[in-house]
Motif scaffolding. Sequence first.
Motif, PDB file in Angstrom:
ATOM      1  N   GLU A 314     -58.853 -68.368  15.614  1.00  0.00           N
ATOM      2  CA  GLU A 314     -59.610 -68.479  16.864  1.00  0.00           C
ATOM      3  C   GLU A 314     -59.113 -67.461  17.893  1.00  0.00           C
ATOM      4  N   ARG A 315     -57.799 -67.236  17.935  1.00  0.00           N
ATOM      5  CA  ARG A 315     -57.244 -66.270  18.892  1.00  0.00           C
ATOM      6  C   ARG A 315     -57.781 -64.860  18.640  1.00  0.00           C
ATOM      7  N   VAL A 316     -57.765 -64.439  17.384  1.00  0.00           N
ATOM      8  CA  VAL A 316     -58.222 -63.077  17.097  1.00  0.00           C
ATOM      9  C   VAL A 316     -59.740 -62.968  17.237  1.00  0.00           C
ATOM     10  N   LYS A 317     -60.442 -64.040  16.952  1.00  0.00           N
ATOM     11  CA  LYS A 317     -61.902 -64.042  17.083  1.00  0.00           C
ATOM     12  C   LYS A 317     -62.320 -63.870  18.543  1.00  0.00           C
ATOM     13  N   ASN A 318     -61.498 -64.373  19.461  1.00  0.00           N
ATOM     14  CA  ASN A 318     -61.835 -64.316  20.888  1.00  0.00           C
ATOM     15  C   ASN A 318     -61.525 -62.961  21.529  1.00  0.00           C
ATOM     16  N   PHE A 319     -60.901 -62.065  20.785  1.00  0.00           N
ATOM     17  CA  PHE A 319     -60.598 -60.740  21.313  1.00  0.00           C
ATOM     18  C   PHE A 319     -61.815 -59.839  21.139  1.00  0.00           C
ATOM     19  N   ASN A 320     -62.357 -59.320  22.243  1.00  0.00           N
ATOM     20  CA  ASN A 320     -63.594 -58.544  22.146  1.00  0.00           C
ATOM     21  C   ASN A 320     -63.557 -57.224  22.911  1.00  0.00           C
ATOM     22  N   PHE A 321     -62.369 -56.755  23.275  1.00  0.00           N
ATOM     23  CA  PHE A 321     -62.261 -55.459  23.941  1.00  0.00           C
ATOM     24  C   PHE A 321     -62.627 -54.342  22.967  1.00  0.00           C
ATOM     25  N   THR A 322     -63.371 -53.358  23.450  1.00  0.00           N
ATOM     26  CA  THR A 322     -63.691 -52.192  22.624  1.00  0.00           C
ATOM     27  C   THR A 322     -63.370 -50.910  23.395  1.00  0.00           C
ATOM     28  N   HIS A 323     -63.043 -49.877  22.655  1.00  0.00           N
ATOM     29  CA  HIS A 323     -62.819 -48.537  23.213  1.00  0.00           C
ATOM     30  C   HIS A 323     -63.301 -47.574  22.142  1.00  0.00           C
ATOM     31  N   THR A 324     -64.477 -47.017  22.356  1.00  0.00           N
ATOM     32  CA  THR A 324     -65.173 -46.287  21.301  1.00  0.00           C
ATOM     33  C   THR A 324     -64.707 -44.843  21.187  1.00  0.00           C
ATOM     34  N   TRP A 325     -65.048 -44.215  20.052  1.00  0.00           N
ATOM     35  CA  TRP A 325     -64.738 -42.795  19.870  1.00  0.00           C
ATOM     36  C   TRP A 325     -65.501 -41.949  20.888  1.00  0.00           C
ATOM     37  N   GLU A 326     -66.696 -42.379  21.268  1.00  0.00           N
ATOM     38  CA  GLU A 326     -67.441 -41.650  22.294  1.00  0.00           C
ATOM     39  C   GLU A 326     -66.678 -41.646  23.615  1.00  0.00           C
ATOM     40  N   GLU A 327     -66.129 -42.813  23.984  1.00  0.00           N
ATOM     41  CA  GLU A 327     -65.350 -42.902  25.221  1.00  0.00           C
ATOM     42  C   GLU A 327     -64.085 -42.055  25.136  1.00  0.00           C
ATOM     43  N   ILE A 328     -63.428 -42.104  23.979  1.00  0.00           N
ATOM     44  CA  ILE A 328     -62.206 -41.322  23.790  1.00  0.00           C
ATOM     45  C   ILE A 328     -62.501 -39.825  23.935  1.00  0.00           C
ATOM     46  N   ALA A 329     -63.572 -39.366  23.295  1.00  0.00           N
ATOM     47  CA  ALA A 329     -63.938 -37.944  23.385  1.00  0.00           C
ATOM     48  C   ALA A 329     -64.244 -37.548  24.824  1.00  0.00           C
ATOM     49  N   GLU A 330     -64.957 -38.404  25.547  1.00  0.00           N
ATOM     50  CA  GLU A 330     -65.275 -38.113  26.946  1.00  0.00           C
ATOM     51  C   GLU A 330     -64.013 -38.034  27.795  1.00  0.00           C
ATOM     52  N   GLU A 331     -63.047 -38.891  27.513  1.00  0.00           N
ATOM     53  CA  GLU A 331     -61.795 -38.873  28.258  1.00  0.00           C
ATOM     54  C   GLU A 331     -61.005 -37.596  27.984  1.00  0.00           C
ATOM     55  N   PHE A 332     -61.027 -37.136  26.733  1.00  0.00           N
ATOM     56  CA  PHE A 332     -60.359 -35.880  26.412  1.00  0.00           C
ATOM     57  C   PHE A 332     -61.009 -34.706  27.144  1.00  0.00           C
ATOM     58  N   ILE A 333     -62.330 -34.686  27.202  1.00  0.00           N
ATOM     59  CA  ILE A 333     -63.024 -33.600  27.887  1.00  0.00           C
ATOM     60  C   ILE A 333     -62.734 -33.635  29.379  1.00  0.00           C
ATOM     61  N   ALA A 334     -62.696 -34.832  29.971  1.00  0.00           N
ATOM     62  CA  ALA A 334     -62.371 -34.947  31.392  1.00  0.00           C
ATOM     63  C   ALA A 334     -60.967 -34.425  31.667  1.00  0.00           C
ATOM     64  N   ILE A 335     -60.012 -34.742  30.793  1.00  0.00           N
ATOM     65  CA  ILE A 335     -58.646 -34.248  30.959  1.00  0.00           C
ATOM     66  C   ILE A 335     -58.607 -32.733  30.809  1.00  0.00           C
ATOM     67  N   THR A 336     -59.388 -32.205  29.854  1.00  0.00           N
ATOM     68  CA  THR A 336     -59.447 -30.755  29.653  1.00  0.00           C
ATOM     69  C   THR A 336     -59.873 -30.051  30.922  1.00  0.00           C
ATOM     70  N   ASN A 337     -60.841 -30.605  31.599  1.00  0.00           N
ATOM     71  CA  ASN A 337     -61.380 -29.962  32.800  1.00  0.00           C
ATOM     72  C   ASN A 337     -60.453 -30.093  34.003  1.00  0.00           C
ATOM     73  N   SER A 338     -59.549 -31.059  33.957  1.00  0.00           N
ATOM     74  CA  SER A 338     -58.631 -31.238  35.092  1.00  0.00           C
ATOM     75  C   SER A 338     -57.255 -30.628  34.825  1.00  0.00           C
ATOM     76  N   ALA A 339     -56.953 -30.312  33.546  1.00  0.00           N
ATOM     77  CA  ALA A 339     -55.634 -29.788  33.200  1.00  0.00           C
ATOM     78  C   ALA A 339     -55.486 -28.339  33.654  1.00  0.00           C
ATOM     79  N   GLN A 340     -54.252 -27.991  34.015  1.00  0.00           N
ATOM     80  CA  GLN A 340     -53.954 -26.613  34.445  1.00  0.00           C
ATOM     81  C   GLN A 340     -53.619 -25.748  33.235  1.00  0.00           C
TER      82      GLN A 340
END
Length: 340
Positions: A314-340
């Motif tokens: 029941e504990r593991v069934k109730n865990f529903n957080f997601t972090h998709t590859w699309e979100e990860i890729a977008e975060e990498f691109i955002a960091i790329t644009n802000s990095a020196q």
Amino acid sequence: MQMNSKLNILITTGIYPPKIGGPAQYAKNLKEEFEKKGHRVSVKTFGIENILPTGVRHLWFAVKVIPQFLKSDVVFALDTFSVGAPSVFLGKVFGKKVIIRTGGDFLWEQYVERTSKPILLRNFYETEAGFLTYKEKIIYSITKWTLNNASRVVFSTEWQKQIFVPAYVMDISKTSIIENYYGPKEGVFETDSNLFVASVRDLKWKNINTLRKVAEKVSQAHSIHLLTENLTFLEFMKKIKLSRAVILVSLGDISPNMILDAIRYNKPFICTKEVGIYDRIKDAGTFVDPLNEDEIEKAILEFLDKEAYERAKERVKNFNFTHTWEEIAEEFIAITNSAQ
């Protein structure tokens, strides 16, 4: 560089499919997601480098990737030493952005393998610095130079960041966090099996001998099967689907894919307390001190109890957080644009 411009991206990684392992899957999925967004992506990974000595391996890889470096707008290096060091060096030479995504801790892993000391990752830099060999001191120095000369260092957990920043005297303003992939649930797979999946590389920091010792003790009174063989990704996922639970008792794990895979399959899990994603998954599983055999035994016995096992499901069934590859890729691109 414009926020919405299409980039020429180079991913450097020590392993890539068909080889198995977290970094291989990470590189593959990141490449596919960048390409979906219209970016041009190339991947360079180890080949002959795997049989070359340290130093020669780095030099050979650096020479090999020069053509791709010259064509790239940004390089994502998926470790801090093997591909990270030559990637950052070339970034300095050719004026390219190099963003490191940390995986594990190469120096700590090598130290535990050499000494067989059960040193927890979070304690390593405080207690063992005076016991490093000359080679290990060189690895530390190269890693420190690499982390401090990258355009940005991306951690997957705050836990590892808090270990690395003081250990390597890093500029915290040049660090970011991108959490690992948390996929959507794949379904609920019932089982009557007493199979516990603990498939990991046979390395001392994975603490597998302690787990085998405990499992052997438990098996004297209960019918259990502990699977420790290193499997391909597809075979591994099939075993998880059939299993009663997944178990990981390593001396330190940043963001273990096997636990995240267990969660996606709604499989109860026993996990080391020495884990970077504890705050994210603390309500979903059972956690043990990897150096306490009695704790590990107690957790396994609870999973063999019908009522306790139902609560774990029941504990593991109730865990529903997601972090998709699309979100990860977008975060990498955002960091790329802000990095020196």
